[in-house]
Design a protein around this motif. Structure first.
Motif, PDB file in Angstrom:
ATOM      1  N   THR A  92       2.990  -2.078   6.233  1.00 59.40           N
ATOM      2  CA  THR A  92       2.529  -0.690   6.198  1.00 59.40           C
ATOM      3  C   THR A  92       3.743   0.226   6.143  1.00 59.40           C
ATOM      4  O   THR A  92       4.863  -0.176   6.453  1.00 59.40           O
ATOM      5  CB  THR A  92       1.695  -0.316   7.443  1.00 59.40           C
ATOM      6  OG1 THR A  92       2.506  -0.463   8.612  1.00 59.40           O
ATOM      7  CG2 THR A  92       0.465  -1.207   7.561  1.00 59.40           C
ATOM      8  N   ALA A  97      -6.853   5.390   6.559  1.00 63.41           N
ATOM      9  CA  ALA A  97      -7.108   3.971   6.814  1.00 63.41           C
ATOM     10  C   ALA A  97      -6.188   3.098   5.976  1.00 63.41           C
ATOM     11  O   ALA A  97      -5.672   2.077   6.453  1.00 63.41           O
ATOM     12  CB  ALA A  97      -8.570   3.648   6.511  1.00 63.41           C
ATOM     13  N   THR A 143      -2.661   3.119   7.416  1.00 64.99           N
ATOM     14  CA  THR A 143      -2.579   2.411   8.688  1.00 64.99           C
ATOM     15  C   THR A 143      -2.624   0.899   8.535  1.00 64.99           C
ATOM     16  O   THR A 143      -1.838   0.172   9.139  1.00 64.99           O
ATOM     17  CB  THR A 143      -3.726   2.850   9.618  1.00 64.99           C
ATOM     18  OG1 THR A 143      -3.616   4.252   9.856  1.00 64.99           O
ATOM     19  CG2 THR A 143      -3.664   2.110  10.939  1.00 64.99           C
ATOM     20  N   SER A 144      -3.554   0.421   7.703  1.00 67.13           N
ATOM     21  CA  SER A 144      -3.800  -1.023   7.632  1.00 67.13           C
ATOM     22  C   SER A 144      -3.238  -1.692   6.388  1.00 67.13           C
ATOM     23  O   SER A 144      -3.088  -2.918   6.361  1.00 67.13           O
ATOM     24  CB  SER A 144      -5.307  -1.295   7.694  1.00 67.13           C
ATOM     25  OG  SER A 144      -5.952  -0.764   6.544  1.00 67.13           O
ATOM     26  N   ARG A 174      -4.865  -1.893   3.656  1.00 69.14           N
ATOM     27  CA  ARG A 174      -6.003  -2.446   2.915  1.00 69.14           C
ATOM     28  C   ARG A 174      -7.140  -1.441   2.932  1.00 69.14           C
ATOM     29  O   ARG A 174      -7.174  -0.522   3.750  1.00 69.14           O
ATOM     30  CB  ARG A 174      -6.452  -3.779   3.498  1.00 69.14           C
ATOM     31  CG  ARG A 174      -6.968  -3.707   4.922  1.00 69.14           C
ATOM     32  CD  ARG A 174      -7.391  -5.067   5.428  1.00 69.14           C
ATOM     33  NE  ARG A 174      -6.258  -5.964   5.496  1.00 69.14           N
ATOM     34  CZ  ARG A 174      -5.501  -6.083   6.587  1.00 69.14           C
ATOM     35  NH1 ARG A 174      -5.753  -5.368   7.670  1.00 69.14           N
ATOM     36  NH2 ARG A 174      -4.482  -6.916   6.603  1.00 69.14           N
ATOM     37  N   LYS A 196     -12.769  -5.416  -1.356  1.00 64.34           N
ATOM     38  CA  LYS A 196     -11.748  -5.272  -0.333  1.00 64.34           C
ATOM     39  C   LYS A 196     -10.411  -5.620  -0.958  1.00 64.34           C
ATOM     40  O   LYS A 196     -10.243  -6.713  -1.507  1.00 64.34           O
ATOM     41  CB  LYS A 196     -12.024  -6.205   0.854  1.00 64.34           C
ATOM     42  CG  LYS A 196     -10.983  -6.102   1.961  1.00 64.34           C
ATOM     43  CD  LYS A 196     -11.334  -7.022   3.121  1.00 64.34           C
ATOM     44  CE  LYS A 196     -10.304  -6.920   4.234  1.00 64.34           C
ATOM     45  NZ  LYS A 196     -10.643  -7.807   5.378  1.00 64.34           N
ATOM     46  N   ASP A 224      -6.000  -5.439  -0.774  1.00 64.14           N
ATOM     47  CA  ASP A 224      -4.753  -5.223  -0.048  1.00 64.14           C
ATOM     48  C   ASP A 224      -3.797  -4.516  -0.997  1.00 64.14           C
ATOM     49  O   ASP A 224      -3.712  -4.868  -2.171  1.00 64.14           O
ATOM     50  CB  ASP A 224      -4.142  -6.551   0.407  1.00 64.14           C
ATOM     51  CG  ASP A 224      -5.005  -7.236   1.453  1.00 64.14           C
ATOM     52  OD1 ASP A 224      -5.584  -6.511   2.286  1.00 64.14           O
ATOM     53  OD2 ASP A 224      -5.104  -8.471   1.439  1.00 64.14           O
ATOM     54  N   ARG A 246       0.427   9.977  10.287  1.00 62.27           N
ATOM     55  CA  ARG A 246       0.788   8.886   9.391  1.00 62.27           C
ATOM     56  C   ARG A 246       1.720   9.330   8.276  1.00 62.27           C
ATOM     57  O   ARG A 246       1.916   8.610   7.308  1.00 62.27           O
ATOM     58  CB  ARG A 246      -0.483   8.266   8.800  1.00 62.27           C
ATOM     59  CG  ARG A 246      -1.364   7.587   9.838  1.00 62.27           C
ATOM     60  CD  ARG A 246      -2.785   7.402   9.315  1.00 62.27           C
ATOM     61  NE  ARG A 246      -3.577   6.550  10.197  1.00 62.27           N
ATOM     62  CZ  ARG A 246      -4.187   6.982  11.305  1.00 62.27           C
ATOM     63  NH1 ARG A 246      -4.079   8.262  11.662  1.00 62.27           N
ATOM     64  NH2 ARG A 246      -4.897   6.151  12.047  1.00 62.27           N
TER      65      ARG A 246
END
Length: 215
Positions: A60, A137, A140-141, A143, A156, A158, A179
């Protein structure tokens, strides 16, 4: 990974203080004439340069956001230099949908870009408040999950994309503010577009990309 693999770009395992100083000077070549509001803002741009080179290796990374009080201050050029350093070319700016279904459409747009393997997400000259749960989101992740644009398929993905935004007097939503790394430019004039520099930072970054990546 859009990184240079020339064997001539030797990176010392234990660089000396002098080598580190020279590396910083090399990275800063195209930006010496820019008026950053504070030393911290110059540091924010330096962090963006380092992130641009190493983004593919990081799970990230925060979003660099370039802000200025007036148009023509050079924030888009600074942002473009990050992408040139990362991939050897400018990134195409992406629109941010608005309206009642803006967040839903924005999520689909992000999914489509990541699905295509694009390592660059560029939101240039954002008007108004930048606030998106989907973007927060993703930062942060690393993905994102949702429906594909123009289809009913759930997906989904990445994505270790370099995400950058620019805006006049940038205002970020609470989640995005946590962020992002803000970089303020202070041109010290109401008409910065009338200032003529004898260099183009984007062209300089492209011409010196090999040594800047090494630095």
């Amino acid at each position: 990974l859009y990184l240079l693999t020339d064997d001539a770009l030797h990176i010392p395992d234990r660089p000396t203080a002098q080598q580190i100083k020279e590396a910083i000077n090399t990275l800063w070549m195209p930006f010496s004439a820019f008026r950053f509001a504070t030393p911290g803002d110059a540091g924010a741009h330096l962090s963006g340069l380092l992130t641009a080179v190493s983004r593919a290796t990081l799970p990230t990374a925060p979003m660099p956001v370039y802000s200025a009080p007036v148009q023509g201050s050079g924030k888009t050029k600074l942002a473009e230099c990050l992408f040139v350093l990362q991939r050897g070319e400018r990134a195409e700016p992406m629109p941010i949908p608005t309206g009642a279904h803006g967040e839903e459409e924005f999520r689909k747009l992000l999914l489509s870009a990541l699905r295509g393997g694009d390592p660059a997400l560029f939101f240039d000259n954002v008007v108004g408040r930048l606030d998106s749960a989907s973007l927060a989101a993703l930062i942060t992740s690393g993905r994102l999950t949702g429906r594909v644009l123009g289809a009913s398929q759930m997906l989904k993905v990445d994505g270790r994309a370099l995400i950058v935004a620019t805006s006049n007097n940038a205002t970020l939503g609470r989640d995005l503010a946590r962020r992002a790394i803000l970089c303020y430019i202070d041109p010290a004039t109401e008409t910065p577009h009338l200032t003529r520099y004898d260099f183009d930072p984007v062209r300089m970054t492209l011409q010196n990309r090999a040594v800047m990546v090494q630095a």
